[in-house]
Design a protein around this motif. Structure first.
Motif, short mmCIF file in Angstrom:
data_model
loop_
_atom_site.label_atom_id
_atom_site.label_comp_id
_atom_site.label_asym_id
_atom_site.label_seq_id
_atom_site.Cartn_x
_atom_site.Cartn_y
_atom_site.Cartn_z
N PRO A 9 64.55 58.39 55.79
CA PRO A 9 63.46 57.94 55.15
C PRO A 9 61.76 57.04 55.38
CG PRO A 9 65.39 56.95 54.02
CD PRO A 9 65.56 57.17 55.67
N LYS A 13 58.64 62.55 57.81
CA LYS A 13 59.29 64.07 57.90
C LYS A 13 58.84 64.50 56.89
CE LYS A 13 63.41 63.19 56.46
NZ LYS A 13 63.46 61.64 55.62
N THR A 31 64.39 69.90 50.42
CA THR A 31 65.23 68.93 49.29
C THR A 31 64.89 68.53 48.37
OG1 THR A 31 66.69 68.09 50.78
CG2 THR A 31 67.63 70.76 50.54
N PHE A 35 64.70 68.61 44.52
CA PHE A 35 65.65 68.49 43.69
C PHE A 35 64.20 67.48 42.92
CE2 PHE A 35 68.73 67.54 46.34
CZ PHE A 35 69.92 68.17 45.41
N ARG A 36 63.29 67.07 43.05
CA ARG A 36 61.87 66.57 42.09
C ARG A 36 61.46 67.22 41.41
NH1 ARG A 36 61.20 62.79 46.72
NH2 ARG A 36 60.24 64.58 47.66
N TYR A 52 71.55 60.01 40.39
CA TYR A 52 72.16 59.71 41.87
C TYR A 52 70.86 59.88 43.12
CZ TYR A 52 76.58 62.84 41.46
OH TYR A 52 77.14 63.01 40.84
N MET A 53 69.32 60.17 43.04
CA MET A 53 68.36 60.19 43.60
C MET A 53 67.82 58.60 42.92
SD MET A 53 66.46 63.46 42.26
CE MET A 53 64.97 63.09 44.09
N ASP A 57 71.34 57.55 46.27
CA ASP A 57 72.00 57.69 46.39
C ASP A 57 72.07 59.44 47.11
OD1 ASP A 57 74.47 55.45 46.89
OD2 ASP A 57 74.49 55.82 44.77
N LEU A 58 73.15 59.71 47.64
CA LEU A 58 73.25 60.97 48.11
C LEU A 58 73.37 62.15 46.76
CD1 LEU A 58 73.71 61.94 51.58
CD2 LEU A 58 71.73 61.53 50.64
N VAL A 59 72.57 63.70 46.67
CA VAL A 59 73.25 63.93 45.26
C VAL A 59 74.49 65.11 46.12
CG1 VAL A 59 72.89 66.29 44.03
CG2 VAL A 59 71.01 64.67 44.58
N ARG A 88 72.09 66.59 55.16
CA ARG A 88 71.82 65.18 55.70
C ARG A 88 73.29 64.35 55.62
NH1 ARG A 88 67.39 64.26 52.64
NH2 ARG A 88 66.50 62.49 52.14
N GLN A 92 77.41 69.20 55.42
CA GLN A 92 76.16 69.98 55.39
C GLN A 92 75.55 71.06 56.61
OE1 GLN A 92 72.84 67.47 53.27
NE2 GLN A 92 74.10 67.49 51.35
N ARG A 127 54.25 53.20 49.54
CA ARG A 127 53.78 54.86 49.94
C ARG A 127 53.74 54.56 48.01
NH1 ARG A 127 58.07 58.62 52.34
NH2 ARG A 127 59.34 58.27 50.20
N ARG A 138 57.07 56.04 43.80
CA ARG A 138 58.27 57.07 43.06
C ARG A 138 59.70 55.74 42.70
NH1 ARG A 138 59.83 60.80 48.27
NH2 ARG A 138 61.93 59.66 47.84
N ASP A 140 62.52 55.33 43.98
CA ASP A 140 63.14 55.51 44.61
C ASP A 140 61.83 54.61 46.04
OD1 ASP A 140 62.08 57.98 45.50
OD2 ASP A 140 64.26 58.46 46.44
N ARG A 149 68.68 53.26 50.99
CA ARG A 149 68.24 54.49 50.54
C ARG A 149 68.50 54.29 52.47
NH1 ARG A 149 62.98 55.35 48.81
NH2 ARG A 149 62.82 57.73 50.03
P1 ADP Z 1 63.80 60.52 51.96
O1 ADP Z 1 63.75 61.27 53.34
O2 ADP Z 1 62.21 60.04 52.00
O3 ADP Z 1 64.70 59.34 52.07
P2 ADP Z 1 63.37 62.58 49.97
O4 ADP Z 1 62.54 63.41 50.02
O5 ADP Z 1 63.80 63.81 51.06
O6 ADP Z 1 63.25 61.07 50.71
O7 ADP Z 1 64.82 63.19 49.44
C1 ADP Z 1 65.21 61.81 47.83
C2 ADP Z 1 66.54 62.08 48.02
O8 ADP Z 1 67.08 63.02 47.25
C3 ADP Z 1 67.69 61.14 48.64
O9 ADP Z 1 67.37 59.69 48.38
C4 ADP Z 1 68.96 61.82 47.17
O10 ADP Z 1 68.75 61.28 46.34
C5 ADP Z 1 68.56 63.45 47.32
N1 ADP Z 1 68.42 64.20 48.32
C6 ADP Z 1 67.83 65.02 48.89
N2 ADP Z 1 68.11 65.66 50.18
C7 ADP Z 1 69.16 65.61 49.91
C8 ADP Z 1 70.82 66.61 50.53
N3 ADP Z 1 70.28 67.06 51.70
N4 ADP Z 1 71.59 65.98 49.90
C9 ADP Z 1 72.09 64.75 49.09
N5 ADP Z 1 70.71 64.52 48.34
C10 ADP Z 1 69.56 64.86 48.81
#
Ligand code: ADP
Length: 204
Positions: A9, A13, A31, A35-36, A52-53, A57-59, A88, A92, A127, A138, A140, A149
């Motif tokens: 993060p 990217k 992704t 999600f957002r 999770y977000m 944490d990861l979804v 991630r 996956q 940011r 944001r 997070d 993260r």
């Molecule tokens: P960054 O790269 O700045 O952490 P992202 O915008 O890519 O943020 O992702 C934000 C959030 O969305 C992650 O912290 C996670 O909760 C979720 N997320 C995004 N991509 C994935 C993924 N491939 N697997 C699981 N969770 C994901």
């Protein structure tokens, strides 16, 4: 071309994904953005992902993998794509390889944006995003969540670097410098001449 953008993060990217995808003439698929958008639209997927977000944490993979498989099946992703934020986890990555193999395809390159952790914390805590004319942080990107993260990245995502290196797909890019400098390094790694743009169509 089928490209994955890997990196912690704050590595840039999202910004690089837009520019590089424009040069390749392929869609940038993020992704995090999907999600957002689902969270803002209060969809069922968004409701599942939000907690999770917010926690950094990861979804769970079963939600994320199905979502990406559907997105890659859309017509604009047939000829190529640039994935930002997926995969991630190793699971996956294996699912992605399988989904592509089912379509008779494979990845061409994985670009890893490399930035040291001190710089990442500095970038993330400063940011802001523009939403409806207002600059907001944001949820997070709060300092505690940022640290979490980065830890999640180290534990779950950074092993992908070795995974793709063993597959002979990895290109490491120094992501410190201006946006243009980083883009130029990335395009060179993809064997593209920076600034050439997407190939012109016949009718043009
Ligand atoms: P960054 O790269 O700045 O952490 P992202 O915008 O890519 O943020 O992702 C934000 C959030 O969305 C992650 O912290 C996670 O909760 C979720 N997320 C995004 N991509 C994935 C993924 N491939 N697997 C699981 N969770 C994901």
């Amino acid at each position: 071309m089928r490209v994955v953008l890997l990196g912690p993060p704050g590595a840039g990217k999202g910004t690089q994904a837009q520019v590089i995808a424009g040069q390749l003439g392929a869609p940038a698929i993020s992704t995090g953005d999907i999600f957002r958008a689902n969270v803002s639209g209060r969809t069922e997927l968004g409701t599942k992902a939000k907690a999770y977000m917010d926690a950094g944490d990861l979804v769970p993979d079963e939600i994320t993998v199905a979502m990406v498989r559907d997105r890659l099946a859309e017509p604009d992703a047939k000829a190529g794509f640039l994935l930002d934020g997926f995969p991630r986890t190793i699971a996956q990555a294996e699912q992605l390889r399988e989904s592509l193999a089912e379509l008779g395809n494979h990845l061409d390159c994985v670009l890893e944006l490399v930035v040291d952790e001190e710089e990442l914390v500095r970038r993330l805590s400063g940011r802001r995003m523009l939403v409806d004319g207002e600059w907001i942080q944001r949820d997070d990107d709060k300092p505690e969540t940022v640290r979490h993260r980065l830890q999640v990245y180290r534990e779950q995502t950074s092993p992908l670097s070795g995974f793709y290196e063993r597959e002979g797909l990895l290109a490491r890019i120094d992501a410190i410098g201006t946006v243009e400098e980083v883009t130029e390094r990335a395009l060179r790694a993809l064997g593209r001449t920076p600034g050439a743009g997407a190939p012109a169509r016949d009718s043009e």
